[in-house]
Design a protein around this motif. Structure first.
Motif, mmCIF file in Angstrom:
data_model
loop_
_atom_site.group_PDB
_atom_site.id
_atom_site.type_symbol
_atom_site.label_atom_id
_atom_site.label_comp_id
_atom_site.label_asym_id
_atom_site.label_seq_id
_atom_site.Cartn_x
_atom_site.Cartn_y
_atom_site.Cartn_z
ATOM 1 N N GLN A 1 0.944 -1.154 -0.535
ATOM 2 C CA GLN A 1 0.053 -0.104 0.288
ATOM 3 C C GLN A 1 0.543 1.394 0.143
ATOM 4 O OE1 GLN A 1 -2.916 0.225 3.510
ATOM 5 N NE2 GLN A 1 -3.778 2.151 2.360
ATOM 6 N N VAL A 2 0.337 2.126 -0.685
ATOM 7 C CA VAL A 2 1.282 3.347 -1.361
ATOM 8 C C VAL A 2 0.945 4.544 0.180
ATOM 9 C CG1 VAL A 2 1.965 5.126 -2.601
ATOM 10 C CG2 VAL A 2 1.855 2.908 -3.788
ATOM 11 N N GLN A 3 1.616 4.741 0.023
ATOM 12 C CA GLN A 3 1.417 6.563 1.467
ATOM 13 C C GLN A 3 2.191 7.269 1.325
ATOM 14 O OE1 GLN A 3 1.077 4.308 5.669
ATOM 15 N NE2 GLN A 3 -0.830 4.491 5.579
ATOM 16 N N LEU A 4 1.473 8.762 1.144
ATOM 17 C CA LEU A 4 2.300 9.740 1.222
ATOM 18 C C LEU A 4 2.571 10.547 2.213
ATOM 19 C CD1 LEU A 4 1.939 10.690 -2.870
ATOM 20 C CD2 LEU A 4 4.469 8.989 -1.934
ATOM 21 N N ALA A 5 3.007 11.203 3.176
ATOM 22 C CA ALA A 5 3.089 11.406 4.332
ATOM 23 C C ALA A 5 3.530 13.001 4.088
ATOM 24 C CB ALA A 5 3.597 10.795 5.353
ATOM 25 N N GLU A 6 3.341 14.096 4.269
ATOM 26 C CA GLU A 6 3.963 15.629 3.886
ATOM 27 C C GLU A 6 4.035 15.950 5.257
ATOM 28 O OE1 GLU A 6 0.630 15.774 0.864
ATOM 29 O OE2 GLU A 6 0.247 15.272 1.958
ATOM 30 N N CYS A 22 7.262 14.663 1.875
ATOM 31 C CA CYS A 22 6.555 13.624 1.579
ATOM 32 C C CYS A 22 7.757 13.399 1.542
ATOM 33 C CB CYS A 22 6.654 14.002 0.164
ATOM 34 S SG CYS A 22 5.611 13.004 -0.695
ATOM 35 N N ALA A 23 7.410 12.051 2.351
ATOM 36 C CA ALA A 23 7.565 10.834 3.046
ATOM 37 C C ALA A 23 7.652 9.765 2.085
ATOM 38 C CB ALA A 23 8.506 10.527 4.323
ATOM 39 N N ALA A 24 7.573 8.739 1.123
ATOM 40 C CA ALA A 24 7.040 7.949 0.145
ATOM 41 C C ALA A 24 7.062 6.889 0.549
ATOM 42 C CB ALA A 24 7.307 7.648 -1.651
ATOM 43 N N SER A 25 5.967 5.726 1.250
ATOM 44 C CA SER A 25 6.361 3.898 1.312
ATOM 45 C C SER A 25 5.671 3.161 0.674
ATOM 46 C CB SER A 25 6.124 4.293 3.185
ATOM 47 O OG SER A 25 4.611 4.484 3.222
ATOM 48 N N GLY A 26 5.806 2.229 0.367
ATOM 49 C CA GLY A 26 5.358 1.440 -0.517
ATOM 50 C C GLY A 26 5.380 1.982 -1.792
ATOM 51 N N LEU A 27 6.363 2.891 -2.632
ATOM 52 C CA LEU A 27 6.045 3.362 -3.602
ATOM 53 C C LEU A 27 7.023 2.435 -4.451
ATOM 54 C CD1 LEU A 27 4.828 5.567 -5.804
ATOM 55 C CD2 LEU A 27 6.110 6.839 -4.833
ATOM 56 N N SER A 28 6.580 1.877 -5.803
ATOM 57 C CA SER A 28 7.660 1.117 -7.191
ATOM 58 C C SER A 28 8.620 1.931 -7.090
ATOM 59 C CB SER A 28 6.951 0.641 -8.319
ATOM 60 O OG SER A 28 8.506 0.190 -9.343
ATOM 61 N N SER A 29 10.119 1.791 -7.059
ATOM 62 C CA SER A 29 11.091 2.327 -8.192
ATOM 63 C C SER A 29 11.020 2.774 -9.275
ATOM 64 C CB SER A 29 12.407 1.396 -7.282
ATOM 65 O OG SER A 29 12.360 0.035 -8.165
ATOM 66 N N THR A 91 0.334 31.094 -0.853
ATOM 67 C CA THR A 91 -0.424 30.922 0.825
ATOM 68 C C THR A 91 -1.446 29.970 -0.126
ATOM 69 O OG1 THR A 91 -0.435 32.561 1.778
ATOM 70 C CG2 THR A 91 -2.341 31.024 2.273
ATOM 71 N N ALA A 92 -1.225 28.125 0.651
ATOM 72 C CA ALA A 92 -2.312 27.217 -0.515
ATOM 73 C C ALA A 92 -1.644 26.122 0.528
ATOM 74 C CB ALA A 92 -1.648 26.741 -1.339
ATOM 75 N N MET A 93 -2.900 25.123 0.356
ATOM 76 C CA MET A 93 -2.436 23.495 0.845
ATOM 77 C C MET A 93 -1.470 23.074 -0.399
ATOM 78 S SD MET A 93 -3.687 21.159 3.205
ATOM 79 C CE MET A 93 -5.217 21.711 4.057
ATOM 80 N N TYR A 94 -1.025 22.282 -0.023
ATOM 81 C CA TYR A 94 0.251 21.620 -0.846
ATOM 82 C C TYR A 94 0.299 19.706 -1.004
ATOM 83 C CZ TYR A 94 2.467 26.398 -1.712
ATOM 84 O OH TYR A 94 2.895 27.258 -2.146
ATOM 85 N N TYR A 95 -0.050 19.513 -1.252
ATOM 86 C CA TYR A 95 -0.334 18.421 -1.704
ATOM 87 C C TYR A 95 1.323 17.887 -2.192
ATOM 88 C CZ TYR A 95 -4.890 18.405 -0.715
ATOM 89 O OH TYR A 95 -5.837 19.474 0.370
ATOM 90 N N CYS A 96 1.382 16.488 -2.003
ATOM 91 C CA CYS A 96 2.309 15.335 -2.464
ATOM 92 C C CYS A 96 1.898 14.329 -3.511
ATOM 93 C CB CYS A 96 3.337 14.711 -1.681
ATOM 94 S SG CYS A 96 4.601 13.483 -2.554
ATOM 95 N N ALA A 97 2.284 14.244 -4.598
ATOM 96 C CA ALA A 97 1.793 13.352 -5.547
ATOM 97 C C ALA A 97 2.337 12.263 -5.920
ATOM 98 C CB ALA A 97 0.627 13.630 -6.210
ATOM 99 N N ALA A 98 2.606 11.106 -6.711
ATOM 100 C CA ALA A 98 3.128 9.867 -7.001
ATOM 101 C C ALA A 98 2.709 8.844 -8.218
ATOM 102 C CB ALA A 98 3.771 8.963 -6.229
ATOM 103 N N ALA A 99 2.666 8.386 -9.260
ATOM 104 C CA ALA A 99 2.573 7.841 -9.968
ATOM 105 C C ALA A 99 2.641 6.411 -10.069
ATOM 106 C CB ALA A 99 2.264 8.704 -10.730
ATOM 107 N N ARG A 100 2.541 6.164 -11.229
ATOM 108 C CA ARG A 100 2.038 3.615 -11.196
ATOM 109 C C ARG A 100 2.905 3.887 -12.230
ATOM 110 N NH1 ARG A 100 -1.685 0.991 -7.843
ATOM 111 N NH2 ARG A 100 -3.377 1.618 -8.185
ATOM 112 N N PHE A 114 -1.514 8.724 -6.635
ATOM 113 C CA PHE A 114 -1.027 8.643 -4.632
ATOM 114 C C PHE A 114 -1.197 10.064 -4.822
ATOM 115 C CE2 PHE A 114 -0.437 4.448 -4.843
ATOM 116 C CZ PHE A 114 -0.142 3.741 -6.657
ATOM 117 N N TRP A 115 -1.704 10.416 -3.894
ATOM 118 C CA TRP A 115 -1.679 11.567 -3.233
ATOM 119 C C TRP A 115 -1.670 11.625 -1.596
ATOM 120 C CZ3 TRP A 115 -2.393 15.694 -6.137
ATOM 121 C CH2 TRP A 115 -2.579 15.698 -7.496
ATOM 122 N N GLY A 116 -1.151 12.999 -1.083
ATOM 123 C CA GLY A 116 -0.840 12.629 0.702
ATOM 124 C C GLY A 116 -1.981 13.764 1.296
ATOM 125 N N GLN A 117 -2.225 13.714 2.353
ATOM 126 C CA GLN A 117 -3.230 14.165 2.671
ATOM 127 C C GLN A 117 -3.136 16.162 2.804
ATOM 128 O OE1 GLN A 117 -0.191 13.876 4.342
ATOM 129 N NE2 GLN A 117 -0.327 15.384 6.324
#
Length: 125
Positions: A1-6, A22-29, A91-100, A114-117
């Motif tokens: 399971q991929v998780q992105l934590a900002e 942005c710490a990524a876990s479970g993300l394919s290299s 000023t904004a909400m910033y999101y980390c994102a990753a793709a398959r 995959f998106w962080g919170q």
């Protein structure tokens, strides 16, 4: 399971600096794309900085070019966004994102699965 934590958001005065992580876990290299997006209420989410496997340098939105820098810590599987000379319009909400892997263009927001919170950045004048 991929998780992105900002982390790293906060409040700062104009001209100040912040670093988002942005710490990524479970993300394919083999993941092709990672990026930071931002969104202001009632506006579309926009790409701020994109790192694409195989590109010489990251892409930066024109509004942040020269002020924001992406740093990828491959060993720690973490993507940092160094933000300097911050402006109230950042000023904004910033999101980390990753793709398959092989999901499509890194410049197409629909590519990102995959998106962080999100982490809030507030810049006061």
């Amino acid at each position: 399971q991929v998780q992105l934590a900002e982390s790293g958001g906060g409040s700062v005065q104009a001209g100040g600096s912040l670093t988002l992580s942005c710490a990524a876990s479970g993300l394919s290299s083999r993941s092709q794309c990672m990026a930071w997006f931002r969104q202001v209420a009632e506006k579309e989410r926009e790409a701020v900085a994109i790192i694409s496997r195989g590109d010489i340098r990251p892409f930066y939105a024109e509004s942040v070019e020269g002020r924001f820098t992406l740093r990828q810590d491959i060993a720690a599987n973490t993507l940092h966004l160094l933000m300097t000379n911050l402006k109230p319009e950042d000023t904004a909400m910033y999101y980390c994102a990753a793709a398959r892997p092989a999901a499509g263009s890194c410049h197409d927001m629909t590519t990102y699965t995959f998106w962080g919170q999100g982490t809030q950045v507030t810049v006061s004048s």
